[in-house]
Design a protein around this motif. Structure first.
Motif, mmCIF file in Angstrom:
data_model
loop_
_atom_site.group_PDB
_atom_site.id
_atom_site.type_symbol
_atom_site.label_atom_id
_atom_site.label_comp_id
_atom_site.label_asym_id
_atom_site.label_seq_id
_atom_site.Cartn_x
_atom_site.Cartn_y
_atom_site.Cartn_z
ATOM 1 N N ALA A 161 0.825 -1.215 0.000
ATOM 2 C CA ALA A 161 0.000 0.000 0.000
ATOM 3 C C ALA A 161 0.864 1.271 0.000
ATOM 4 O O ALA A 161 0.523 2.252 -0.676
ATOM 5 N N HIS A 162 1.968 1.256 0.720
ATOM 6 C CA HIS A 162 2.804 2.466 0.824
ATOM 7 C C HIS A 162 3.425 2.844 -0.530
ATOM 8 O O HIS A 162 3.479 4.029 -0.886
ATOM 9 N N THR A 163 3.883 1.847 -1.288
ATOM 10 C CA THR A 163 4.470 2.141 -2.603
ATOM 11 C C THR A 163 3.396 2.728 -3.527
ATOM 12 O O THR A 163 3.691 3.560 -4.389
ATOM 13 N N HIS A 215 12.265 3.647 -8.365
ATOM 14 C CA HIS A 215 13.384 3.272 -7.493
ATOM 15 C C HIS A 215 12.926 3.103 -6.044
ATOM 16 O O HIS A 215 13.412 2.227 -5.328
ATOM 17 N N HIS A 216 11.978 3.941 -5.650
ATOM 18 C CA HIS A 216 11.388 3.804 -4.315
ATOM 19 C C HIS A 216 10.735 2.431 -4.177
ATOM 20 O O HIS A 216 10.935 1.727 -3.187
ATOM 21 N N GLU A 217 10.011 2.028 -5.183
ATOM 22 C CA GLU A 217 9.341 0.712 -5.105
ATOM 23 C C GLU A 217 10.369 -0.415 -5.070
ATOM 24 O O GLU A 217 10.198 -1.392 -4.341
ATOM 25 N N GLN A 268 13.281 -0.268 -3.750
ATOM 26 C CA GLN A 268 13.803 -0.305 -2.375
ATOM 27 C C GLN A 268 12.850 -1.068 -1.463
ATOM 28 O O GLN A 268 13.269 -1.845 -0.611
ATOM 29 N N HIS A 269 11.552 -0.830 -1.678
ATOM 30 C CA HIS A 269 10.577 -1.542 -0.843
ATOM 31 C C HIS A 269 10.484 -3.015 -1.212
ATOM 32 O O HIS A 269 10.166 -3.842 -0.353
ATOM 33 N N GLN A 270 10.775 -3.369 -2.448
ATOM 34 C CA GLN A 270 10.822 -4.798 -2.803
ATOM 35 C C GLN A 270 11.904 -5.483 -1.974
ATOM 36 O O GLN A 270 11.721 -6.588 -1.466
HETATM 37 FE FE FE2 Z 1 9.102 4.389 1.324
#
Ligand code: FE2
Length: 445
Positions: A69-71, A160-162, A164-166
């Motif tokens: 949800a955050h991504t 890139h944010h996603e 990192q969350h992966q």
């Molecule tokens: Fe984040």
């Protein structure tokens, strides 16, 4: 209309058509990348049950559902709310639940309480995800060139944010599963045995003193913390050809390394005693042998694999015991400048570092990328001239430049397309749940 002005008008029409074609191609490329990255998150979750996706096993770990949800919130907040006229959030409360640390984007739910949130359900979080994806599709599909110019940098940051969350999703579910005495399997991957691989000797490669350029050169994407590019003096040093292995780390344990204060930083010694650490995270003695929890289940520790899940304190103590030290981030970046960005990354779906094969016996740097993040002795601080960007997205990196150490090179949970030679990851020195490892450096003998 004269023939000349008719020609000019035809040219203008043709130029406009070319422009709109190139804009369409650009949008198509961006959307393809968007969906590829969003789909990979879904692939990582494919074998998880809803019950797996809601557990928070410690404050640093976020439930899988929260990552999902955050991504999504990131794209909704920084693209749809900003660039999509008339966009109205379907469930405005998600802005509070799924903001992580962006104070400029509004207040947020407490990080350590994310595991208490049973609603929205996992299915509802996935529905939220799908809905935001289709809004992004339609916004981009009708965006003109000027709007694409504005959206593209934020969209790429979102990719890139996603990614990192992966990586966090993988390391977090490992921590969640490790709490379960049934030792659930995330992916059943056959790990190569050390017998078939052999042992690659550790060698030290020498580097002469040099003044080098440090930081990103501005070609392609980089985080703001990788710049400004600047010159740095790197005195003579040597760097190990490969990361420290489990077998080598076992020798430190067997030599009573965890009980000998002479190897430890004061803060590290305090932490070891408080936490009663006797081995890397996930290691257990079982019938006289070391075993560890992996994303493929509970397995004997393979001596040839790079050691992982060690804190900065352990990496530093090990280096002292071995008569060496950790490299600085500048030494690491210099050494990496000739290394191809290849290795064992998340796309390989091993979810575990791999032993170096016999071919690793030659005297050059191996496994600089992938497998395990390498702790450096460099404090995470701004490069000369660094200024965080204004607004919420300026909160991405700069405000964390305190009490953390830089790690380089990526891990088996990092995306190949996410890592760079200039990439600066950072964690507090006591953290162990990421795939963190050790590469030794030495001063001239
Ligand atoms: Fe984040």
């Amino acid at each position: 209309m004269s023939p000349v002005s008719a020609d000019a008008a035809t040219d203008r029409v043709a130029a406009k058509r070319d422009h709109s074609h190139s804009n369409a191609a650009r949008v198509e490329g961006l959307l393809a990348r968007f969906h590829q990255i969003r789909d990979f998150t879904n692939t990582l979750c494919a074998d998880l049950e809803p019950e797996d996706c809601v557990v928070q096993s410690m404050p640093d770990v976020s439930p899988t559902k929260w990552h999902v949800a955050h991504t999504t919130w990131f794209f909704e907040t920084f693209i749809l709310k900003k660039f999509s006229p008339g966009y109205r959030a379907e469930i405005p409360e998600y802005a509070y639940l799924f903001n992580s640390y962006y104070n400029a984007a509004g207040s947020m739910h407490r990080r350590d309480l994310r595991g208490l949130i049973s609603r929205p359900t996992v299915r509802e979080a996935q529905r939220y995800r799908a809905s935001i994806d289709s809004h992004i599709d339609s916004l981009l599909s009708r965006a003109d060139e000027k709007l694409v110019d504005e959206i593209e940098p934020i969209l790429v940051l979102g990719f890139h944010h996603e990614q990192q969350h992966q990586e966090l999703l993988v390391t977090d579910i490992k921590h969640v599963f490790a709490q379960n005495p049934l030792y659930p399997v995330f992916r059943d991957v056959a790990l190569a045995s050390s017998q078939s691989i052999g042992k690659a000797r550790q060698q030290f490669i020498d580097f002469e003193e040099a003044i080098i350029d440090i930081g990103h050169d501005g070609r392609g994407f980089a985080y703001d913390n990788e710049g400004p590019r600047h010159r740095a003096l790197v005195p003579v040093f040597s760097l190990s050809s490969r990361p420290v292995t489990n077998g080598e780390y076992m020798a430190f344990i067997e030599d009573n390394g965890y009980a000998r204060p002479e190897f430890w930083l004061s803060l590290g010694w305090m932490t070891v005693n408080e936490q009663r650490w006797q081995a890397p995270l996930y290691w257990t003695k079982h019938e006289g042998a070391w075993w560890h929890f992996t994303l493929s289940g509970f397995r004997p520790v393979d001596e040839s694999e790079p050691v992982t899940h060690v804190s900065y304190f352990e990496a530093d103590a090990y280096a002292n015991w071995a008569g060496a030290r950790l490299p600085t981030e500048f030494e690491w970046e210099r050494a990496a400048s000739d290394c191809p960005i290849e290795g064992n990354f998340v796309e390989d779906e091993n979810f575990h570092p791999r032993a170096l094969s016999n071919s690793g016996a030659d005297k050059r740097l191996h496994q600089m990328f992938g497998d395990v993040w390498e702790w450096t002795r460099s404090a995470y601080s701004p490069y000369p001239g660094y200024r965080a960007a204004p607004g919420a997205l300026g909160e991405y990196n700069g405000k964390f430049m305190c009490n953390q150490y830089v790690l380089r090179g990526g891990s088996c949970a990092t995306s190949r397309s996410h890592i760079r030679r200039t990439y600066r990851n950072f964690f507090q020195p006591e953290k162990r749940w990421q795939f963190t490892g050790i590469r030794l450096a030495r001063d001239p003998q």
